[in-house]
Design an enzyme around this catalytic site. Structure first.
Site, PDB file in Angstrom:
ATOM      1  N   ASP A  84      25.492  27.743  30.336  1.00 30.08           N
ATOM      2  CA  ASP A  84      25.307  28.963  29.551  1.00 30.08           C
ATOM      3  C   ASP A  84      24.293  29.823  30.271  1.00 30.08           C
ATOM      4  O   ASP A  84      23.337  29.295  30.849  1.00 30.08           O
ATOM      5  CB  ASP A  84      24.819  28.618  28.123  1.00 30.08           C
ATOM      6  CG  ASP A  84      24.969  29.781  27.159  1.00 30.08           C
ATOM      7  OD1 ASP A  84      24.349  30.839  27.402  1.00 30.08           O
ATOM      8  OD2 ASP A  84      25.709  29.640  26.172  1.00 30.08           O
ATOM      9  N   ILE A 144      30.424  28.651  18.593  1.00 28.28           N
ATOM     10  CA  ILE A 144      31.626  27.812  18.706  1.00 28.28           C
ATOM     11  C   ILE A 144      31.401  26.676  19.708  1.00 28.28           C
ATOM     12  O   ILE A 144      31.740  25.523  19.439  1.00 28.28           O
ATOM     13  CB  ILE A 144      32.849  28.676  19.097  1.00 28.28           C
ATOM     14  CG1 ILE A 144      33.149  29.691  17.987  1.00 28.28           C
ATOM     15  CG2 ILE A 144      34.068  27.802  19.363  1.00 28.28           C
ATOM     16  CD1 ILE A 144      34.187  30.743  18.336  1.00 28.28           C
ATOM     17  N   HIS A 165      46.841  32.215  19.487  1.00 29.84           N
ATOM     18  CA  HIS A 165      45.569  32.771  18.996  1.00 29.84           C
ATOM     19  C   HIS A 165      45.383  32.444  17.507  1.00 29.84           C
ATOM     20  O   HIS A 165      45.105  33.341  16.705  1.00 29.84           O
ATOM     21  CB  HIS A 165      45.523  34.287  19.241  1.00 29.84           C
ATOM     22  CG  HIS A 165      44.115  34.797  19.432  1.00 29.84           C
ATOM     23  ND1 HIS A 165      43.787  35.698  20.415  1.00 29.84           N
ATOM     24  CD2 HIS A 165      42.957  34.529  18.775  1.00 29.84           C
ATOM     25  CE1 HIS A 165      42.493  35.961  20.338  1.00 29.84           C
ATOM     26  NE2 HIS A 165      41.963  35.266  19.357  1.00 29.84           N
ATOM     27  N   SER A 184      38.920  30.801  23.766  1.00 31.05           N
ATOM     28  CA  SER A 184      38.016  31.960  23.690  1.00 31.05           C
ATOM     29  C   SER A 184      38.773  33.256  23.960  1.00 31.05           C
ATOM     30  O   SER A 184      39.215  33.930  23.028  1.00 31.05           O
ATOM     31  CB  SER A 184      36.859  31.782  24.664  1.00 31.05           C
ATOM     32  OG  SER A 184      35.916  32.807  24.463  1.00 31.05           O
ATOM     33  N   ARG A 185      38.957  33.608  25.229  1.00 30.02           N
ATOM     34  CA  ARG A 185      39.757  34.782  25.585  1.00 30.02           C
ATOM     35  C   ARG A 185      40.528  34.462  26.868  1.00 30.02           C
ATOM     36  O   ARG A 185      39.967  33.868  27.806  1.00 30.02           O
ATOM     37  CB  ARG A 185      38.884  36.022  25.812  1.00 30.02           C
ATOM     38  CG  ARG A 185      38.335  36.659  24.554  1.00 30.02           C
ATOM     39  CD  ARG A 185      39.422  37.305  23.683  1.00 30.02           C
ATOM     40  NE  ARG A 185      38.877  37.923  22.477  1.00 30.02           N
ATOM     41  CZ  ARG A 185      38.753  37.326  21.296  1.00 30.02           C
ATOM     42  NH1 ARG A 185      39.148  36.069  21.130  1.00 30.02           N
ATOM     43  NH2 ARG A 185      38.256  37.975  20.262  1.00 30.02           N
ATOM     44  N   GLU A 238      48.318  38.264  26.497  1.00 24.15           N
ATOM     45  CA  GLU A 238      48.886  37.953  25.172  1.00 24.15           C
ATOM     46  C   GLU A 238      49.222  39.193  24.345  1.00 24.15           C
ATOM     47  O   GLU A 238      50.045  39.131  23.428  1.00 24.15           O
ATOM     48  CB  GLU A 238      47.929  37.066  24.367  1.00 24.15           C
ATOM     49  CG  GLU A 238      46.676  37.773  23.874  1.00 24.15           C
ATOM     50  CD  GLU A 238      45.750  36.851  23.070  1.00 24.15           C
ATOM     51  OE1 GLU A 238      45.391  35.782  23.575  1.00 24.15           O
ATOM     52  OE2 GLU A 238      45.382  37.237  21.946  1.00 24.15           O
ATOM     53  N   PRO A 243      32.058  34.756  25.851  1.00 21.24           N
ATOM     54  CA  PRO A 243      32.830  35.994  25.643  1.00 21.24           C
ATOM     55  C   PRO A 243      33.455  36.484  26.944  1.00 21.24           C
ATOM     56  O   PRO A 243      33.002  36.113  28.038  1.00 21.24           O
ATOM     57  CB  PRO A 243      31.766  36.988  25.157  1.00 21.24           C
ATOM     58  CG  PRO A 243      30.459  36.425  25.550  1.00 21.24           C
ATOM     59  CD  PRO A 243      30.605  34.962  25.734  1.00 21.24           C
TER      60      PRO A 243
HETATM   61  P1  NAI Z   1      28.456  33.417  20.617  1.00 23.02           P
HETATM   62  O1  NAI Z   1      27.984  34.790  20.938  1.00 23.02           O
HETATM   63  O2  NAI Z   1      27.805  32.673  19.499  1.00 23.02           O
HETATM   64  O3  NAI Z   1      28.328  32.491  21.931  1.00 23.02           O
HETATM   65  C1  NAI Z   1      28.689  32.909  23.219  1.00 23.02           C
HETATM   66  C2  NAI Z   1      27.857  32.107  24.209  1.00 23.02           C
HETATM   67  O4  NAI Z   1      28.325  32.431  25.521  1.00 23.02           O
HETATM   68  C3  NAI Z   1      26.364  32.440  24.155  1.00 23.02           C
HETATM   69  O5  NAI Z   1      25.597  31.252  24.089  1.00 23.02           O
HETATM   70  C4  NAI Z   1      26.121  33.199  25.456  1.00 23.02           C
HETATM   71  O6  NAI Z   1      24.813  32.999  25.983  1.00 23.02           O
HETATM   72  C5  NAI Z   1      27.189  32.584  26.357  1.00 23.02           C
HETATM   73  N1  NAI Z   1      27.515  33.421  27.497  1.00 23.02           N
HETATM   74  C6  NAI Z   1      27.646  34.770  27.531  1.00 23.02           C
HETATM   75  N2  NAI Z   1      27.912  35.175  28.793  1.00 23.02           N
HETATM   76  C7  NAI Z   1      27.975  34.048  29.549  1.00 23.02           C
HETATM   77  C8  NAI Z   1      28.195  33.825  30.931  1.00 23.02           C
HETATM   78  N3  NAI Z   1      28.410  34.829  31.779  1.00 23.02           N
HETATM   79  N4  NAI Z   1      28.186  32.545  31.358  1.00 23.02           N
HETATM   80  C9  NAI Z   1      27.926  31.529  30.513  1.00 23.02           C
HETATM   81  N5  NAI Z   1      27.713  31.682  29.195  1.00 23.02           N
HETATM   82  C10 NAI Z   1      27.725  32.932  28.727  1.00 23.02           C
HETATM   83  O7  NAI Z   1      30.029  33.526  20.410  1.00 23.02           O
HETATM   84  P2  NAI Z   1      30.975  32.530  19.598  1.00 23.02           P
HETATM   85  O8  NAI Z   1      30.985  32.893  18.157  1.00 23.02           O
HETATM   86  O9  NAI Z   1      30.643  31.140  19.974  1.00 23.02           O
HETATM   87  O10 NAI Z   1      32.406  32.948  20.182  1.00 23.02           O
HETATM   88  C11 NAI Z   1      32.716  32.738  21.544  1.00 23.02           C
HETATM   89  C12 NAI Z   1      34.012  33.434  21.862  1.00 23.02           C
HETATM   90  O11 NAI Z   1      35.090  32.801  21.176  1.00 23.02           O
HETATM   91  C13 NAI Z   1      34.104  34.911  21.407  1.00 23.02           C
HETATM   92  O12 NAI Z   1      33.542  35.775  22.377  1.00 23.02           O
HETATM   93  C14 NAI Z   1      35.584  35.122  21.238  1.00 23.02           C
HETATM   94  O13 NAI Z   1      36.096  35.683  22.418  1.00 23.02           O
HETATM   95  C15 NAI Z   1      36.156  33.725  21.046  1.00 23.02           C
HETATM   96  N6  NAI Z   1      36.787  33.539  19.745  1.00 23.02           N
HETATM   97  C16 NAI Z   1      38.081  33.091  19.691  1.00 23.02           C
HETATM   98  C17 NAI Z   1      38.722  32.898  18.482  1.00 23.02           C
HETATM   99  C18 NAI Z   1      40.130  32.383  18.380  1.00 23.02           C
HETATM  100  O14 NAI Z   1      40.752  32.463  17.309  1.00 23.02           O
HETATM  101  N7  NAI Z   1      40.709  31.835  19.437  1.00 23.02           N
HETATM  102  C19 NAI Z   1      38.030  33.199  17.216  1.00 23.02           C
HETATM  103  C20 NAI Z   1      36.646  33.591  17.382  1.00 23.02           C
HETATM  104  C21 NAI Z   1      36.064  33.772  18.602  1.00 23.02           C
END
Ligand code: NAI
Length: 328
Positions: free
Chosen positions: A173, A154, A291, A229-230, A259, A202
């Site tokens: 990251d 994302i 959300h 994100s969260r 939420e 995450p």
């Molecule tokens: P992803 O796993 O592809 O990317 C997450 C990135 O965060 C990775 O590059 C990882 O290295 C980085 N990361 C992890 N821990 C970290 C830290 N401590 N400091 C810095 N970077 C860190 O996940 P994706 O698909 O991009 O999703 C991200 C988040 O979006 C999900 O965890 C979820 O919580 C949220 N989300 C929200 C939605 C919504 O409807 N609002 C829908 C889908 C996801």
């Protein structure tokens, strides 16, 4: 295969019915969320299908396991609600890692544009034949700096959109991946230089309250905060203080740390008990969506397709590429 489906919403049923019929997965839909008190509804089922506000903590997992449930298929990417250590060897946890990063990234940009160009206010005015522009002055994104926390699926999709707007893209990251036109820096530098700060990592113990009362002073004055994100990534009380102090220029929140029990439901006839959320929503420079960043046809289709294929894969091959296993 019989799957108890918790926290169902009308808009997702057609997609799960379609792929469920194809794969001979039989869903029994429950409106209630999964809790210790509701876990007995899953007794006798092969698995459960859950969403972001269902709980898979130790107590719930024990009840599921005792009731014969061996699989919990999350129909979302984030798994901060799951106790993976407690699940190990009892209930197998599956998720949908990337269904449509574009859905979330595009919603993030949509919220940013709506907020900074005051489109939500203009919409309300013109419906009342109020064509005044007073108070609607925004700012250009071109040439501004966006800071992205978490450059996964994302975050990268959002970076590409921001580049299209002519923005300078900075990123932080824990595992940086090279992307043209994106400069990595420390979290402190990101906070200090960003005109727009967007969270896409995450939620876990290390990222909980990444933005908090202690580091809020590092932010550039007038920064726009985006969180799709969260909610727990941001200390909401500190965010509110930052807005009241005028350090934060605005916030676009698709998620909120408290939420659960509020978002996804119509609470319009109820008294809102959460004073921080009520105050945030009352601010002229705060935009909240409940959300919904994932909510596109493409994403719903991909979620249902992957969830069903995850379940089938576990039953037919005893393995699944989207299984989450506790490492520890
Ligand atoms: P992803 O796993 O592809 O990317 C997450 C990135 O965060 C990775 O590059 C990882 O290295 C980085 N990361 C992890 N821990 C970290 C830290 N401590 N400091 C810095 N970077 C860190 O996940 P994706 O698909 O991009 O999703 C991200 C988040 O979006 C999900 O965890 C979820 O919580 C949220 N989300 C929200 C939605 C919504 O409807 N609002 C829908 C889908 C996801």
């Amino acid at each position: 295969m019989k799957i108890a489906f918790f926290d169902v919403k009308d808009y997702e049923i057609p997609y799960f019915e379609h792929y469920g019929k194809e794969g001979q997965v039989d869903f029994c839909y429950y409106k209630t969320t999964l809790r210790e008190e509701t876990a007995r509804l899953a007794e006798g089922f092969d698995g459960v299908c859950v969403f972001v506000n269902d709980r898979l903590d130790r107590a719930v997992l024990s009840r599921l396991y005792e009731g014969g449930v061996s699989v919990a298929a999350l129909r979302c990417a984030g798994y901060n609600t799951v106790d993976l250590a407690a699940a190990k060897g009892r209930v197998r946890i599956l998720h949908v890692p990337g269904y449509s990063p574009h859905a979330v990234a595009e919603h993030t940009m949509g919220m940013l544009l709506t907020s900074i160009r005051r489109i939500h206010k203009a919409y309300n005015r013109t419906r009342d034949f109020n064509f005044s522009l007073s108070g609607l002055v925004g700012f250009d994104l071109k040439g501004k700096t966006v800071g992205i926390v978490g450059m996964g699926r994302i975050g990268s999709a959002f970076a590409a959109i921001c580049k299209g707007f002519g923005m300078r893209v900075l990123a932080y990251d824990q595992q940086p991946k090279t992307m043209e036109g994106v400069t990595y820096c420390t979290l402190e530098e990101l906070f200090a230089e960003s005109d727009v700060l967007s969270f896409h990592c995450p939620l876990n113990d290390r990222t909980h309250h990444m933005l908090n009362a202690d580091n809020l002073s590092l932010l550039k004055k007038g920064v726009m905060i985006l969180n799709t994100s969260r909610g727990g990534l941001i200390d909401s009380a500190a965010l509110l203080e930052g807005i009241k102090e005028r350090r934060i220029g605005g916030a676009c929140l698709d998620v909120y740390e408290e939420e659960e029990g509020l978002f996804f439901e119509d609470n319009s006839g109820h008294i809102l008990e959460d004073d921080v959320l009520a105050r945030l929503i009352s601010m002229p420079n705060v935009l909240v969506t409940s959300h919904q960043a994932f909510l596109t046809k493409e994403a719903l289709d991909a979620i249902a397709k992957t969830t069903v294929s995850n379940i089938i894969s576990i039953y037919e091959k005893d393995s699944c590429e989207n299984e989450l296993v506790f490492e520890g």
